[in-house]
Design a protein around this motif. Structure first.
Motif, PDB file in Angstrom:
ATOM      1  N   ALA A 273      60.945 114.345  43.655  1.00  0.00           N
ATOM      2  CA  ALA A 273      61.804 115.163  42.795  1.00  0.00           C
ATOM      3  C   ALA A 273      61.139 115.408  41.444  1.00  0.00           C
ATOM      4  N   TYR A 302      64.244 126.499  44.789  1.00  0.00           N
ATOM      5  CA  TYR A 302      64.207 125.219  44.097  1.00  0.00           C
ATOM      6  C   TYR A 302      65.193 125.185  42.922  1.00  0.00           C
ATOM      7  N   VAL A 306      68.371 122.501  42.186  1.00  0.00           N
ATOM      8  CA  VAL A 306      68.633 121.764  40.944  1.00  0.00           C
ATOM      9  C   VAL A 306      70.035 122.078  40.431  1.00  0.00           C
ATOM     10  N   SER A 385      69.215 113.451  47.567  1.00  0.00           N
ATOM     11  CA  SER A 385      68.690 114.622  46.875  1.00  0.00           C
ATOM     12  C   SER A 385      69.419 114.838  45.554  1.00  0.00           C
ATOM     13  N   THR A 389      67.313 114.199  41.963  1.00  0.00           N
ATOM     14  CA  THR A 389      67.126 115.388  41.119  1.00  0.00           C
ATOM     15  C   THR A 389      67.726 115.180  39.742  1.00  0.00           C
TER      16      THR A 389
END
Length: 415
Positions: A273, A302, A306, A385, A389
């Motif tokens: 990440a 991407y 985020v 994830s 992140t």
């Protein structure tokens, strides 16, 4: 409910589902168009000539694995190649084992670096010492399939603008639930994402554990950057921004060890990440150029991931605060436990994994045995994830710029 909050909830729910269908459609198109009737792994395409190739193996504290790794590299069914192992300041028996192997195998050369300077520097030293235009790079604990070099060099020689090829990593250790989940992840997520990205335009990253490069392309962009946490993501973006093509070759198999503890998995995924955030911070402004428009899809994908992570964080914070403070009805989150939308997400995930079985049965038998373990995958993957992140963004932005990224020995599973 507040209209803005309603939009955020819909985005948090729909994003994973939309991305799953995006990956499935691209992956299945790639399979039916390029793989279904293609040559098998053991029957690579013929080549008029076999240009000299170099296999680069950076090693740091790999004494337990280096014999297997070097043995698999030397067993390549390719006519003309050399193997260069770069010992990057190892503190275990790596140096002694490499010297002993070099004395036995004329194809093997060893470079010893006196201190830990990082994988990017080790790869650069190996590339400068190589006698070949074509470089196949693997990790020091990876077992390269005997036909992998042929497949990857064939791509590099098939067109003058092919700058890199990324291979197909397969999980060796699967004795725990985390191991089995990662078997499914590498087939239903990572492999499918690379297929879909290849269909739609550009690949986010080569697999650092198995990739091949044209040295001319590397020389043009200045080789690997030694201040990036993940050198593979950075090199992928810089190559494609310089208009080199990156291809995905699923027949180029490489068998790897992965973390089987929560701590090891967290550290690995946090590093991944961080690498994505670093590349976004360094290169995103360079992409606002019409000539680099083919990278816009990768950038958008991407940035949406985020945005999804921070949207989920916002929802979780509202829910937690609402347990202790009287919130306005428009901001009150009743529950975060999965309900009907959680069931839909799980069903989409199972559909995605079923699609991956259709594709991956060419490369690995018995992968379907992990199918029902994948019911846990939505929670495991998306939560991991989310939190990596969220942590990676401030950690990366606050990191001192220009600091060298050195080796940290990873968790390689339960032995």
């Amino acid at each position: 409910m507040n209209p803005l909050l309603s939009i955020l909830f819909q985005f948090a729910f729909l994003y994973p589902i939309v991305m799953s269908f995006f990956w499935m459609s691209g992956g299945l198109y790639y399979y039916f168009r390029r793989e279904r009737h293609a040559r098998t792994r053991t029957d690579p395409p013929p080549m008029e000539a076999f240009p000299f190739a170099t296999l680069l193996i950076p090693c740091h504290n790999e004494g337990d694995n280096v014999d297997e790794t070097i043995g698999a590299a030397l067993a390549q069914k390719y006519l003309d190649f050399e193997v260069i192992a770069i010992n990057d300041g190892s503190r275990d028996s790596t140096a002694e084992r490499l010297n002993e192997l070099a004395a036995l195998h004329p194809r093997l050369r060893v470079i010893h670096l006196d201190r830990n300077l990082g994988k990017a520097n080790a790869l650069r030293m190996g590339a400068l010492a190589a006698r070949s235009e074509y470089l196949v790079c693997i990790d020091g604990d990876a077992l390269l399939d005997e036909y992998a070099t042929h497949w990857m060099v064939w791509h590099l020689t098939s067109g003058p603008r092919v700058g890199a090829v990324t291979g197909n990593p397969r999980i060796r250790n699967r004795s725990t639930l985390l191991g089995r989940l990662q078997v499914g992840e590498f087939s239903s997520i990572i492999g499918m994402i690379k297929r879909a990205q290849r269909v739609y335009g550009r690949i986010f990253t080569v697999s650092g554990v198995i990739s091949a490069f044209r040295r001319t392309a590397l020389h043009r962009i200045g080789y690997w950057a030694d201040d990036m946490v993940t050198e593979d993501i950075d090199i992928s973006w810089r190559l494609q921004m310089d208009h080199w093509d990156i291809r995905y070759e699923p027949n180029a198999l490489c068998f790897i060890l992965m973390p089987e503890t929560l701590k090891g998995l967290w550290r690995q995924r946090l590093r991944w990440a961080q690498g994505g955030v670093e590349v976004l911070a360094r290169h995103s402004t360079d992409l606002f150029n019409w000539r680099k428009r083919r990278m816009w899809g990768v950038l958008a994908e991407y940035m949406l991931s985020v945005a999804w992570a921070y949207t989920m964080l916002f929802i979780l914070v509202l829910w937690a605060v609402g347990k202790f403070v009287d919130m306005p009805p428009a901001l009150y989150v009743h529950t975060i436990l999965p309900s009907w939308h959680g069931v839909i997400l799980a069903l989409v995930c199972m559909l995605q994994f079923a699609s991956s079985i259709i594709i991956d049965r060419r490369y690995e038998t018995g992968v379907g045995r992990n199918y029902f373990w994948m019911i846990w995958y939505p929670m495991a993957y998306w939560l991991l994830s989310l939190f990596t992140t969220v942590v990676a963004v401030p950690k990366t932005l606050l990191r001192r710029r220009g600091a060298r990224a050195t080796w940290v020995s990873p968790d390689r599973g339960i032995r």
